[in-house]
Motif scaffolding. Structure first.
Motif, PDB file in Angstrom:
ATOM      1  N   LEU B 123       0.973  -1.542  -0.144  1.00  0.00           N
ATOM      2  CA  LEU B 123      -0.038   0.069   0.228  1.00  0.00           C
ATOM      3  C   LEU B 123       1.102   1.321  -0.051  1.00  0.00           C
ATOM      4  O   LEU B 123       1.984   1.396   0.133  1.00  0.00           O
ATOM      5  CB  LEU B 123      -0.658  -0.332   1.396  1.00  0.00           C
ATOM      6  N   HIS B 124       0.928   2.152  -0.334  1.00  0.00           N
ATOM      7  CA  HIS B 124       1.281   3.685  -0.242  1.00  0.00           C
ATOM      8  C   HIS B 124       1.113   4.581   1.141  1.00  0.00           C
ATOM      9  O   HIS B 124       0.720   5.362   1.811  1.00  0.00           O
ATOM     10  CB  HIS B 124       0.144   4.665  -1.234  1.00  0.00           C
ATOM     11  N   ILE B 125       1.617   3.294   2.239  1.00  0.00           N
ATOM     12  CA  ILE B 125       1.667   3.856   3.394  1.00  0.00           C
ATOM     13  C   ILE B 125       3.121   4.944   3.341  1.00  0.00           C
ATOM     14  O   ILE B 125       3.409   6.334   4.084  1.00  0.00           O
ATOM     15  CB  ILE B 125       2.070   2.859   4.182  1.00  0.00           C
ATOM     16  N   ASP B 126       4.197   4.548   3.078  1.00  0.00           N
ATOM     17  CA  ASP B 126       5.674   5.203   2.988  1.00  0.00           C
ATOM     18  C   ASP B 126       5.239   6.561   2.300  1.00  0.00           C
ATOM     19  O   ASP B 126       5.905   7.383   2.995  1.00  0.00           O
ATOM     20  CB  ASP B 126       6.709   4.635   2.284  1.00  0.00           C
ATOM     21  N   SER B 127       4.472   6.939   1.624  1.00  0.00           N
ATOM     22  CA  SER B 127       4.476   7.788   0.851  1.00  0.00           C
ATOM     23  C   SER B 127       3.352   9.191   1.909  1.00  0.00           C
ATOM     24  O   SER B 127       3.258  10.369   2.414  1.00  0.00           O
ATOM     25  CB  SER B 127       4.117   7.996  -0.360  1.00  0.00           C
ATOM     26  N   LEU B 128       2.972   7.906   2.715  1.00  0.00           N
ATOM     27  CA  LEU B 128       2.140   9.109   2.914  1.00  0.00           C
ATOM     28  C   LEU B 128       2.587   9.589   4.762  1.00  0.00           C
ATOM     29  O   LEU B 128       2.401  10.973   4.901  1.00  0.00           O
ATOM     30  CB  LEU B 128       0.811   8.572   4.437  1.00  0.00           C
ATOM     31  N   LEU B 129       4.111   8.956   5.093  1.00  0.00           N
ATOM     32  CA  LEU B 129       4.545   8.779   6.315  1.00  0.00           C
ATOM     33  C   LEU B 129       4.973  10.309   5.600  1.00  0.00           C
ATOM     34  O   LEU B 129       5.559  11.456   7.185  1.00  0.00           O
ATOM     35  CB  LEU B 129       4.897   8.043   6.605  1.00  0.00           C
ATOM     36  N   SER B 130       5.734  10.200   4.977  1.00  0.00           N
ATOM     37  CA  SER B 130       6.478  11.134   4.498  1.00  0.00           C
ATOM     38  C   SER B 130       5.857  12.502   3.926  1.00  0.00           C
ATOM     39  O   SER B 130       6.933  13.222   3.894  1.00  0.00           O
ATOM     40  CB  SER B 130       7.788  10.993   2.689  1.00  0.00           C
ATOM     41  N   ARG B 131       4.544  12.247   3.865  1.00  0.00           N
ATOM     42  CA  ARG B 131       3.180  13.972   3.777  1.00  0.00           C
ATOM     43  C   ARG B 131       3.523  14.324   4.635  1.00  0.00           C
ATOM     44  O   ARG B 131       3.361  15.598   4.954  1.00  0.00           O
ATOM     45  CB  ARG B 131       2.415  12.905   3.127  1.00  0.00           C
ATOM     46  N   VAL B 132       3.401  13.593   5.526  1.00  0.00           N
ATOM     47  CA  VAL B 132       3.168  14.033   7.064  1.00  0.00           C
ATOM     48  C   VAL B 132       4.459  14.533   8.045  1.00  0.00           C
ATOM     49  O   VAL B 132       4.552  15.951   8.781  1.00  0.00           O
ATOM     50  CB  VAL B 132       3.090  12.551   8.243  1.00  0.00           C
ATOM     51  N   ALA B 167       4.005   7.758  15.586  1.00  0.00           N
ATOM     52  CA  ALA B 167       6.114   8.454  15.590  1.00  0.00           C
ATOM     53  C   ALA B 167       5.936  10.052  15.614  1.00  0.00           C
ATOM     54  O   ALA B 167       6.954  10.258  16.030  1.00  0.00           O
ATOM     55  CB  ALA B 167       6.287   7.231  14.946  1.00  0.00           C
ATOM     56  N   THR B 168       4.981   9.802  14.513  1.00  0.00           N
ATOM     57  CA  THR B 168       5.493  11.381  13.438  1.00  0.00           C
ATOM     58  C   THR B 168       3.921  12.740  14.503  1.00  0.00           C
ATOM     59  O   THR B 168       4.645  13.568  14.396  1.00  0.00           O
ATOM     60  CB  THR B 168       4.363  11.860  12.556  1.00  0.00           C
ATOM     61  N   GLY B 169       4.114  12.495  15.254  1.00  0.00           N
ATOM     62  CA  GLY B 169       3.305  13.776  16.551  1.00  0.00           C
ATOM     63  C   GLY B 169       1.792  13.721  15.852  1.00  0.00           C
ATOM     64  O   GLY B 169       1.369  14.805  16.530  1.00  0.00           O
ATOM     65  N   VAL B 170       1.503  13.620  14.529  1.00  0.00           N
ATOM     66  CA  VAL B 170       0.512  14.500  13.739  1.00  0.00           C
ATOM     67  C   VAL B 170      -0.793  13.635  14.411  1.00  0.00           C
ATOM     68  O   VAL B 170      -0.901  12.784  15.597  1.00  0.00           O
ATOM     69  CB  VAL B 170       0.420  14.424  12.169  1.00  0.00           C
TER      70      VAL B 170
END
Lengths: 204, 204
Positions: B123-132, B167-170
């Motif tokens: 799934l497109h999860i890595d790109s979600l994390l980098s958007r955050v 982990a990203t705090g969002v």
């Protein structure tokens, strides 16, 4: 609805012009094709265009055909002395699926319907009459079976054909109407049940 | 079934490869197209091929797009601080149809399903994390809304994303689950009704 892409929107509009397919189903089909191999979309598109541009109609019975004559008229094993009159190709397929009929067909291309403005001249009736005419070098037609739906339009068309065919002296019959096989008598409508009593068949 | 023409048969085979369309429906659609103008069949075929070959995916949110970015990501009027995570384009369309959301989207392209062999890496999860991730010259993302179906797979995926995003705090939220509006309480299933009591909302 706001489509995410103009191309999707165009595909949805075109697909939803098909009968029985709404915008939601069309979108589902479009998104399905997007997920599949490009080749599948191309094959589908090619098959549609090929079918529409290259399919012709049998010059004898007006059924759909690849060549001058359809596969049924071309089949020497079929009994050319009987012609079954139907409304369209779907009826031919339905009767063929029964494996109970070995004669030829005649596709009217429609049904007499004053409400929709369809009269006898819009149907392939003249060519049916000329097929019944006796000609040298051709098998005589002995019987015409009318296989029309038992509706108002079907009955009107059958009545008209019967009158026209009477003059030619050919035997005309209709497919039997009665209770469907596998159906419960209790659930048959009264008109069908009444007809099945009037048209009862004697045991041999 | 014995089709009257090879071309019809090919079209029926191709059309019936679409989901939810059987051989009978495919035949009905094919015969419908035969009766219509040749142009309709050509437009349909062109729209399908154009859609399949020219549609791309948005490089930011993976939604379907005509260009590098989809119409939603390209729209400066949308609130770039909220991202709604969905499974596919149909979910985007469903949420857009409500007119209740003005943020951006992130299309996962599927859902975690061990039974079907779909894991997080598909799934497109890595790109979600980098958007955050916070980056200079880009609006900060303040909230991620998970809009996943309340099914086993949806809940699994939501749980996985929640852990990763922590982990990203969002701020992470999910769409409300409860009794559907217009539905009768009597007919709501007990799990939904139970959830709607646990997740009750206080009047302001």
């Amino acid at each position: 609805m706001n489509y995410p892409s103009r191309l999707i929107e165009e595909a949805v509009v075109e697909i939803s012009r098909l009968p029985g397919i709404g915008k939601k189903t069309a979108l589902r089909l479009a998104l399905h094709l997007l997920k599949r191999e490009e080749q599948q979309a191309r094959s589908l598109a090619d098959a549609i265009v090929n079918m529409r541009t290259k399919t012709t109609y049998c010059s004898r019975c007006h059924n759909i055909a690849d060549q001058e004559l359809c596969a049924i008229c071309n089949n020497a094993g079929r009994d050319a002395s009987i012609i079954c009159v139907v409304v369209d190709t779907r009826d031919v397929l339905a009767i063929e699926a029964t494996s109970q009929y070995k004669g030829l067909y005649h596709v009217l291309g429609g049904i007499i319907s004053p409400l929709e403005g369809i009269g006898p001249s819009d149907l392939h009736i003249d060519s049916l009459l000329s097929r019944v005419e006796k000609k040298e070098g051709r098998d005589d037609v002995n019987e015409i079976i009318l296989a029309l739906s038992p509706t108002m339009e079907g009955d009107t068309t059958a009545f008209y054909l019967q009158k026209k065919l009477k003059a030619t002296g050919v035997k005309v019959s209709t497919i039997a109407r009665g209770v469907p096989i596998g159906g419960d008598l209790e659930y048959a409508d009264e008109i069908t049940l009444g007809r099945s009593i009037v048209s009862r068949v004697a045991y041999d």
